[in-house]
Design an enzyme around this catalytic site. Structure first.
Site, PDB file in Angstrom:
ATOM      1  N   SER A  60      -5.070  17.111   8.283  1.00  0.00           N
ATOM      2  CA  SER A  60      -5.424  18.294   7.330  1.00  0.00           C
ATOM      3  C   SER A  60      -5.925  17.470   5.983  1.00  0.00           C
ATOM      4  CB  SER A  60      -4.187  18.941   6.988  1.00  0.00           C
ATOM      5  OG  SER A  60      -4.304  19.826   5.900  1.00  0.00           O
ATOM      6  N   SER A 105      -3.859  14.502   1.685  1.00  0.00           N
ATOM      7  CA  SER A 105      -4.237  14.635   3.244  1.00  0.00           C
ATOM      8  C   SER A 105      -3.020  14.303   3.984  1.00  0.00           C
ATOM      9  CB  SER A 105      -5.304  13.676   3.637  1.00  0.00           C
ATOM     10  OG  SER A 105      -6.076  13.816   4.882  1.00  0.00           O
ATOM     11  N   LYS A 106      -3.022  14.842   5.157  1.00  0.00           N
ATOM     12  CA  LYS A 106      -1.910  14.187   6.123  1.00  0.00           C
ATOM     13  C   LYS A 106      -2.227  14.381   7.577  1.00  0.00           C
ATOM     14  CE  LYS A 106       2.532  12.781   5.597  1.00  0.00           C
ATOM     15  NZ  LYS A 106       2.981  11.964   4.582  1.00  0.00           N
ATOM     16  N   GLY A 107      -1.733  13.444   8.380  1.00  0.00           N
ATOM     17  CA  GLY A 107      -2.088  13.504   9.868  1.00  0.00           C
ATOM     18  C   GLY A 107      -0.786  13.391  10.809  1.00  0.00           C
ATOM     19  N   ASP A 148       3.817   6.688   8.578  1.00  0.00           N
ATOM     20  CA  ASP A 148       4.709   7.827   8.155  1.00  0.00           C
ATOM     21  C   ASP A 148       5.589   7.816   9.263  1.00  0.00           C
ATOM     22  OD1 ASP A 148       5.600  10.892   8.369  1.00  0.00           O
ATOM     23  OD2 ASP A 148       4.668  10.448   6.473  1.00  0.00           O
TER      24      ASP A 148
END
Length: 468
Positions: A60, A105-107, A148
């Protein structure tokens, strides 16, 4: 798990709305900042164990007011779009607050890493990287992932190597991810960065007696009783540094299979190794199977360093900690935050407290783009100048400089020294700005709202300067 994830996203949005009301952002720009710019869901197959497995991944992009966008990739069987979008939003606000030049952002990959062998995880990770690269969702100039929950240096090395294979002529290819091993373009101090940032954040909070007094505490960190939830990378490094360098006492550690309590102080190095060897805390000295009682035990500082949504309206009334510092993302829901604040608990919010990771990731990214180790150019010059100064002092006073001090002041800063110094500076400055904002207006109820307001003001100004 689905309800918890939805609560996480709604909590972030409620915190946003509360701050945006005070900042006074126009409705149209407010909507633009609040929603994710894009969220990609990728599904890809990998042939393993004589069959084809299909995996689902997410990336995202919340805000591109600054580029590249930045944010970790987690491996979790519970990952979904809602969670990833909430985390991406927090990254936008976090980067703006500490002035890291990134959008958010992040995944995530919906996978349980423990179910796969290392060579299988490598194949899965490389295929995921290919899917991200097709959509420019991994790139040193556009989108820079990091570790993460469930990922680390190993996974980042695989991703960087796969990106390099896909784009062999990209001079800056190693900057496509951060959190890599030092041997693959990483930076010293990245593994400890988020935990070290927690330490620096608490140190700075205790330099503001007015803030600390609201919790009923005073003095320094020395002797303060700490409970930590989650002794993973972040929880371990935070408690290690706080106990060994600041004199704090770790009295409780909460893990998946129970908790450990020792009012005289837990040796976190020993317990961390025990968890690595056995997979949990069961049967360790001071073991308790009721972890909820430890979360609510009497302590000065509570460090939730595990998952989001662990402190809710159901258990907030039982929390006795005087200070809570959010090492995890979103561990306190919006309603629980309101309840704890009314009770006099000082909450140091996640978008500031755990920004150590992205701060040192920024240093690593700069190192990758500059293609030179931090401190390489100035270390020996520092040594030469210091020796000249020492010679002049010795000549003036007619005595030799004490040898035990000479070696310490002559040796120039290493990369690790510079990383820690830069991180300390960022955490100090961000807290000072955040605290000043909090006390500047009686309508601002807490540090979290102040931090969010600062982030939104900076994102708003960035959009305005772009003519949006």
């Amino acid at each position: 798990m689905k309800n918890q994830t939805e609560t996480f996203l709604s909590s972030v949005e409620k915190m946003f709305d509360q701050a945006a009301d005070l900042v006074g952002i126009s409705d149209d720009l407010r909507h633009k900042i609040k929603v994710a710019n894009s969220t990609y869901t990728v599904r890809f197959g990998v042939r393993l164990r004589n069959r084809l497995y299909t995996f689902t991944g997410y990336r995202s992009v919340h805000s591109e007011h600054r580029e590249p966008v930045k944010g970790g990739i987690r491996y979790s069987p519970h990952a979904d779009q809602s969670e990833v979008e909430a985390l991406a939003a927090l990254m936008s606000y976090k980067c703006a607050l500490v002035e890291a030049p990134f959008g958010g952002s992040k995944g995530a990959l919906a996978i349980d890493p423990s179910e796969w062998e290392e060579h299988e995880l490598e194949r899965i990770t490389r295929r995921f990287t290919q899917e991200l690269a097709k959509r420019s969702l991994i790139s040193p100039a556009q989108n820079v992932p990091a570790p993460d929950m469930g990922t680390g240096e190993r996974e980042m090395a695989w991703m960087a190597d796969e990106y390099k294979r896909l784009y062999p002529s990209d001079l800056n290819s190693w900057g496509c991810v951060t959190g890599k091993p030092v041997s693959k373009g990483g930076i010293r101090g990245r593994v400890e960065a988020t935990g070290r940032g927690i330490q620096y954040a608490l140190r700075e909070a205790f330099r503001h007696p007015k803030d600390i007094a609201l919790s009923g505490l005073s003095g320094t960190l020395d002797g303060k009783r700490i409970v930590v939830q989650g002794l993973g990378n972040v929880g371990y490094h935070a408690t290690k540094f706080l106990s060994q360098e600041d004199g704090a006492i770790v009295v409780g550690v909460i893990e998946r299979d129970g908790a450990v309590v020792d009012h005289s102080g837990i040796d976190v190095d020993s317990l961390y190794q025990y968890i690595r060897d056995t997979g949990g805390v069961k049967n360790y000295d001071g073991y308790k199977d009721n972890s909820n009682s430890v979360l609510t035990m009497n302590c000065d500082v509570l460090i939730p360093a595990a998952m989001e949504g662990v402190i809710t309206k159901e258990n907030a009334k039982d929390i006795k900690a005087k200070i809570i510092i959010e090492a995890a993302n979103g561990p306190i829901t919006f309603t629980a935050n309101e309840m704890l604040r009314e009770r006099g608990c000082l909450i140091i919010p996640d978008l500031y407290a755990n920004a150590g990771g992205v701060t040192v990731s920024y240093f690593e990214w700069v190192k990758n783009l500059s293609h030179i180790r931090l401190g390489r150019m100035q270390r020996r010059d520092h040594e030469r100048q210091t020796l000249n100064m020492v010679d002049a002092i010795e000549e003036m006073v007619g005595a030799k400089f004490p040898k035990e001090h000479l070696e310490k002041i002559v040796e120039g800063p290493t990369e690790l020294d510079l990383v820690r110094s830069g991180l300390d500076d960022v955490m100090r400055e961000a807290y000072q700005v955040m605290s000043a904002k909090w006390h500047s207006d009686s309508r601002i109820p807490d540090l979290r709202t102040a931090a969010m307001m600062i982030a939104l003001e900076r994102i708003r100004d960035s959009y305005n300067s772009l003519g949006i």
